[in-house]
Scaffold this active site. Structure first.
Site, short mmCIF file in Angstrom:
data_model
loop_
_atom_site.label_atom_id
_atom_site.label_comp_id
_atom_site.label_asym_id
_atom_site.label_seq_id
_atom_site.Cartn_x
_atom_site.Cartn_y
_atom_site.Cartn_z
CG ASP A 76 13.48 38.93 -20.95
OD1 ASP A 76 13.42 37.72 -21.24
OD2 ASP A 76 12.50 39.60 -20.58
CE LYS B 142 17.93 33.92 -18.54
NZ LYS B 142 17.35 35.27 -18.59
CG HIS C 177 16.36 31.44 -22.79
ND1 HIS C 177 16.98 30.48 -22.05
CD2 HIS C 177 15.73 32.25 -21.90
CE1 HIS C 177 16.71 30.68 -20.76
NE2 HIS C 177 15.95 31.74 -20.66
NE ARG D 110 3.72 17.42 -0.08
CZ ARG D 110 3.50 17.45 1.21
NH1 ARG D 110 4.03 16.53 2.00
NH2 ARG D 110 2.74 18.36 1.74
CB THR E 288 9.48 33.15 -11.59
OG1 THR E 288 8.79 32.05 -12.18
CG2 THR E 288 10.93 32.75 -11.27
N GLY F 17 5.30 38.89 -25.69
CA GLY F 17 5.23 40.06 -26.57
C GLY F 17 5.01 41.36 -25.81
CG ASP G 15 24.17 46.69 -29.37
OD1 ASP G 15 24.35 45.98 -28.36
OD2 ASP G 15 23.18 46.57 -30.12
P1 GDP Z 1 17.21 35.72 -22.35
O1 GDP Z 1 15.83 35.43 -21.88
O2 GDP Z 1 18.13 36.11 -21.24
O3 GDP Z 1 17.79 34.62 -23.20
O4 GDP Z 1 17.08 37.00 -23.27
P2 GDP Z 1 16.00 37.24 -24.43
O5 GDP Z 1 16.35 36.39 -25.56
O6 GDP Z 1 14.62 37.16 -23.88
O7 GDP Z 1 16.23 38.77 -24.72
C1 GDP Z 1 17.47 39.26 -25.13
C2 GDP Z 1 17.31 39.90 -26.52
O8 GDP Z 1 18.44 40.67 -26.83
C3 GDP Z 1 17.19 38.89 -27.64
O9 GDP Z 1 16.35 39.43 -28.63
C4 GDP Z 1 18.63 38.77 -28.16
O10 GDP Z 1 18.69 38.38 -29.52
C5 GDP Z 1 19.10 40.18 -27.98
N1 GDP Z 1 20.52 40.40 -27.69
C6 GDP Z 1 21.38 39.62 -26.97
N2 GDP Z 1 22.56 40.25 -26.82
C7 GDP Z 1 22.45 41.44 -27.46
C8 GDP Z 1 23.32 42.57 -27.62
O11 GDP Z 1 24.44 42.61 -27.14
N3 GDP Z 1 22.82 43.63 -28.33
C9 GDP Z 1 21.58 43.64 -28.86
N4 GDP Z 1 21.19 44.72 -29.53
N5 GDP Z 1 20.73 42.60 -28.71
C10 GDP Z 1 21.15 41.53 -28.01
P1 IMO Z 2 13.80 34.53 -19.35
O1 IMO Z 2 14.32 33.15 -19.09
C1 IMO Z 2 11.55 38.01 -17.92
C2 IMO Z 2 8.53 37.27 -14.83
C3 IMO Z 2 7.12 37.53 -15.33
C4 IMO Z 2 6.46 37.96 -14.03
C5 IMO Z 2 7.13 37.05 -13.00
C6 IMO Z 2 6.33 35.81 -12.65
O2 IMO Z 2 13.33 34.77 -20.73
O3 IMO Z 2 14.73 35.57 -18.84
P2 IMO Z 2 5.75 33.56 -13.95
O4 IMO Z 2 5.03 33.34 -15.25
O5 IMO Z 2 7.13 33.01 -13.92
O6 IMO Z 2 4.94 33.16 -12.76
O7 IMO Z 2 5.89 35.16 -13.85
O8 IMO Z 2 8.37 36.68 -13.56
N1 IMO Z 2 9.32 36.34 -15.67
C7 IMO Z 2 10.22 36.73 -16.57
N2 IMO Z 2 10.59 37.96 -16.99
N3 IMO Z 2 12.17 36.93 -18.44
C8 IMO Z 2 11.82 35.69 -18.01
O9 IMO Z 2 12.46 34.57 -18.44
C9 IMO Z 2 10.80 35.54 -17.06
N4 IMO Z 2 10.22 34.49 -16.45
C10 IMO Z 2 9.33 34.99 -15.60
O10 IMO Z 2 7.08 38.54 -16.30
O11 IMO Z 2 6.81 39.29 -13.72
MG MG Z 3 13.86 36.02 -22.25
#
Ligand code: GDP
Ligand code: IMO
Ligand code: MG
Length: 456
Positions: A26, A29, A54, A165, A269, A332, A363
């Site tokens: 999170d 990316k 994402h 497998r 993971t 969530g 920010d």
């Molecule tokens: P990812 O899994 O790495 O793609 O990240 P997520 O999308 O799960 O979580 C990142 C959250 O931060 C999302 O809600 C983005 O819209 C938000 N986001 C990304 N860059 C920024 C930033 O620079 N500032 C703020 N406030 N939100 C950001």
């Molecule tokens: P993105 O791509 C944050 C965490 C889960 C749990 C552990 C194992 O959005 O960054 P799993 O279901 O993969 O067996 O869970 O890894 N986890 C993540 N946490 N962002 C993710 O993906 C995650 N993918 C898995 O919360 O702790």
């Molecule tokens: Mg994410």
């Protein structure tokens, strides 16, 4: 046989780049894959599955992508799900349909015929295991406990099946009725014996139904009818793209500290998250990836169980959670929040050979009086500046902080470095000097435009 296939040496004309998360997922990316997709011809997922979430914000519209590469929002770019991904076909169809409803064309999506299928019984197994371990939770030894806190998307059981497998199903098998029937029947038979004491029962999380081979076959056949035309060979395809001078962007899912080998095991993971996963997960040699953009937040977050030495349990942590909308895109769940940990991100830079960094969520820290940055750990064995990739050992570490003055100004409208207040510069300079990798981007909000591009 085409010329390209005969040319086993392959031209070096094309460019391969990767985006990887340097923390526990999170990091933002999705935002950067979307941004960089504009400069590439194809975007490729190599690991994970629908555990990823994402988010991409385009002109104020928020899109949440789980299996489909975040390049899909750019018309005309190939979106490829590589063989290293575990694919829940029904979730993939939902995602395609939801995007179509919002006017997004997904016709460029291709799924590797060798990607493994997440079956209904993998999801039920994930749920049952998590609940069992939750019930058996122990607080001692510190850091051992308990459930992993998975996303319950069947990721671990699907990768385990791949390693075992005989009963695994690959996307290509969805198009071969005899193979599909053989594998699913065997998988259901084996599991019916293993899960006998749960079946049927209140706690079976749908396992009873998930082990009805005919029902599973019917669901998978329906799914195959929809996505069959997308299921293709992808390894030669990628090599041909690169040989033809195309630019390919690999999209890491999850975060490096969740890597099955290099993360905070067992709270990780089930896949190779770091850039090393590109090779096995796509068939493109990892050394072909010349640019690796590491994404890191200005603080830390983590979802699920496992140590995070800089975790904040106070009001400030809640404030950051709310300002940063730190609630899971996939489940969530509220994300745990802590100070930036440069020991952890430094380790992740090292593992990935990061060539550039993107700092996100700067920010969110506006208005924080003093900002802590972790630069070392105190452990029972003394102080260290090395990361500890073990869930139990890391739980015994406490952070050594460097404290910097915060900044009050909101920075969401900043578009160049000189728009940032002096104390934000101080923070950026300290991080960059400690990690020794240049910042290519600073992100000051979720929007595409809320980005300082420092590459030029
Ligand atoms: P990812 O899994 O790495 O793609 O990240 P997520 O999308 O799960 O979580 C990142 C959250 O931060 C999302 O809600 C983005 O819209 C938000 N986001 C990304 N860059 C920024 C930033 O620079 N500032 C703020 N406030 N939100 C950001
Ligand atoms: P993105 O791509 C944050 C965490 C889960 C749990 C552990 C194992 O959005 O960054 P799993 O279901 O993969 O067996 O869970 O890894 N986890 C993540 N946490 N962002 C993710 O993906 C995650 N993918 C898995 O919360 O702790
Ligand atoms: Mg994410």
């Amino acid at each position: 046989m085409t010329n390209a296939h005969q040319n086993q040496g392959r031209s070096q004309a094309g460019i391969a780049s990767a985006v990887v998360g340097l923390q526990w997922g999170d990091e933002g990316k999705g935002k950067f894959v979307d941004l960089l997709a504009a400069e590439h011809d194809a975007v490729v997922r190599y690991n994970g599955g629908a555990n990823a979430g994402h988010s991409v914000v385009v002109h104020g519209d928020r899109f949440s992508l789980h299996l489909i590469p975040s390049g899909i929002l750019h018309p005309g770019k190939l979106a490829i799900i590589g063989n290293g991904v575990v694919v829940d076909p029904e979730k993939l169809i939902d995602e395609m349909d939801n995007l179509a409803k919002r006017g997004i064309d997904t016709s460029s999506l291709i799924v590797s015929d060798r990607a493994h299928v997440v079956m209904p019984y993998h999801k039920a197994e994930d749920e049952i295991r998590e609940d069992l371990f939750k019930a058996a939770r122990t607080e001692s030894p510190k850091g051992s406990l308990s459930e992993i806190g998975t996303t319950r998307r069947g990721i671990g059981p699907a990768y385990a099946e791949k390693a075992q497998r005989a009963t695994a199903v690959r996307m290509g098998d969805l198009l071969k009725q005899d193979v599909l029937r053989d594998r699913v029947t065997k998988a259901c038979t084996v599991r019916s014996a293993m899960f006998r004491s749960y079946l049927p029962g209140e706690q079976d999380h749908g396992m009873h139904d998930a082990l009805n081979a005919e029902k599973v076959l019917a669901r998978m056949t329906t799914a195959a009818g929809r996505i069959g035309p997308r299921i293709k060979e992808t390894t030669y395809l990628l090599h041909d793209l690169l040989a033809g001078g195309k630019r390919v962007l690999f999209e890491g899912a999850n975060g490096t500290l969740l890597d099955v080998d290099h993360g905070t095991y067992p709270f990780v993971t089930a896949s190779s998250v770091a850039v090393g996963g590109v090779g096995p997960g796509t068939g493109v040699p990892t050394q072909r990836v010349s640019k690796v953009l590491g994404i890191m937040k200005a603080y830390s977050t983590r979802v699920g169980a496992g140590a995070m030495p800089t975790e904040l349990f106070d009001e400030l942590g809640q404030r950051i959670r709310d300002r940063g909308r730190e609630y899971g895109t996939t489940t969530g769940r509220p994300r745990r929040v802590g100070w930036l940990d440069l020991v952890a991100t430094g380790y992740a830079c090292m593992l990935n050979g990061a060539t550039g960094l993107a700092l996100t969520m700067l920010d969110v820290l506006a208005g924080v009086d003093q900002i802590n940055i972790c630069v070392g750990y105190r452990t029972p064995g003394g102080e260290t500046s090395r990361f500890i990739p073990d869930g139990v050992e890391l739980a015994r570490a406490t952070p050594v902080f460097k404290t910097l003055p915060g900044f009050k100004e909101e920075i969401g409208t900043a578009r160049k470095l000189s728009d940032l207040p002096p104390n934000a510069h101080g923070f950026i300079d300290t991080v960059q000097a400690t990690l020794g990798v240049p910042f290519d981007f600073i992100s000051v909000g979720p929007g595409r435009e809320q980005t300082l591009d420092l590459r030029k």
